[in-house]
Design a protein around this motif. Sequence first.
Motif, short mmCIF file in Angstrom:
data_model
loop_
_atom_site.label_atom_id
_atom_site.label_comp_id
_atom_site.label_asym_id
_atom_site.label_seq_id
_atom_site.Cartn_x
_atom_site.Cartn_y
_atom_site.Cartn_z
N LEU A 111 -1.03 81.02 -10.04
CA LEU A 111 -0.09 81.55 -9.04
C LEU A 111 0.01 80.59 -7.87
N LYS A 112 1.23 80.39 -7.41
CA LYS A 112 1.48 79.50 -6.27
C LYS A 112 1.57 80.33 -4.99
N VAL A 113 1.14 79.73 -3.91
CA VAL A 113 1.23 80.37 -2.60
C VAL A 113 2.70 80.34 -2.16
N PRO A 114 3.21 81.46 -1.61
CA PRO A 114 4.60 81.45 -1.15
C PRO A 114 4.82 80.38 -0.08
N LEU A 155 8.57 85.41 -1.08
CA LEU A 155 8.04 85.90 -2.36
C LEU A 155 9.06 85.80 -3.49
N ARG A 156 10.34 85.74 -3.13
CA ARG A 156 11.40 85.74 -4.15
C ARG A 156 11.23 84.64 -5.20
N ILE A 171 8.56 83.18 -6.29
CA ILE A 171 7.37 83.32 -7.13
C ILE A 171 7.29 84.69 -7.80
N LEU A 172 8.27 85.56 -7.55
CA LEU A 172 8.23 86.91 -8.10
C LEU A 172 8.10 86.95 -9.62
N PRO A 173 8.86 86.14 -10.39
CA PRO A 173 8.67 86.16 -11.85
C PRO A 173 7.24 85.79 -12.27
N HIS A 174 6.64 84.83 -11.57
CA HIS A 174 5.26 84.45 -11.87
C HIS A 174 4.29 85.58 -11.53
N LEU A 175 4.53 86.22 -10.39
CA LEU A 175 3.68 87.31 -9.96
C LEU A 175 3.77 88.49 -10.93
N LEU A 176 4.99 88.83 -11.35
CA LEU A 176 5.16 89.94 -12.29
C LEU A 176 4.56 89.64 -13.66
#
Length: 195
Positions: A25-28, A36-37, A39-44
């Motif tokens: 995961l990358k830091v926003p 957050l937008r 990185i949202l696919p990565h977070l989900l």
Amino acid sequence: MRKSRLEAFSDGVIAILITIMVLELKVPNGGDLNALRPILPHLLSYVLSFVFLAIYWNNHHHMLQATHRVNGTILWANSHLLFWLSLVPAATAWLGDHHSEPVPNATYGVILFFAGVAYFILQQCIIAHQEAGSQLRKAIGKDGKGIASAALYAVSVGAAFVNPLLSQAIFAMVAAWWLIPDRRIESTISQALGD
């Protein structure tokens, strides 16, 4: 053979897999919610994969609570399961990068399908090695939930080529289904102990 080494090894592998995923995961890039937008696919995809690994860990733990001994076949079946689970971090990263593409979604579904099949094989190997009236055999029965989950994973692979969102909906549905605690093994063990 005692089961303690199998449990310890499996726990360690699953912990490492979760660690690998979180390190991806990358830091926003910013301090507001709009950051957050991107990185949202990565977070989900991370959240989904974390849930799947947690489900496998929980069910593996419960299954081994009802297991009294293991043999070489069970050790290999467990390694087979861990192989498929070890592919989850790579599939998670690919899904996070290309969430709207069919092939990463299908690949994620293939890995979940084979992990489900591997878990079923492990479960059957353990049942075959236990006595005829074992608690695990009583608790699992025909394992309709496990078989249905594998079938849904297979459907998700085809669905990825129709609409990747449909594939992702199937992943989320199966995860939600398994988040509802499966008390078959706990109940059987409790009844055997008179709790």
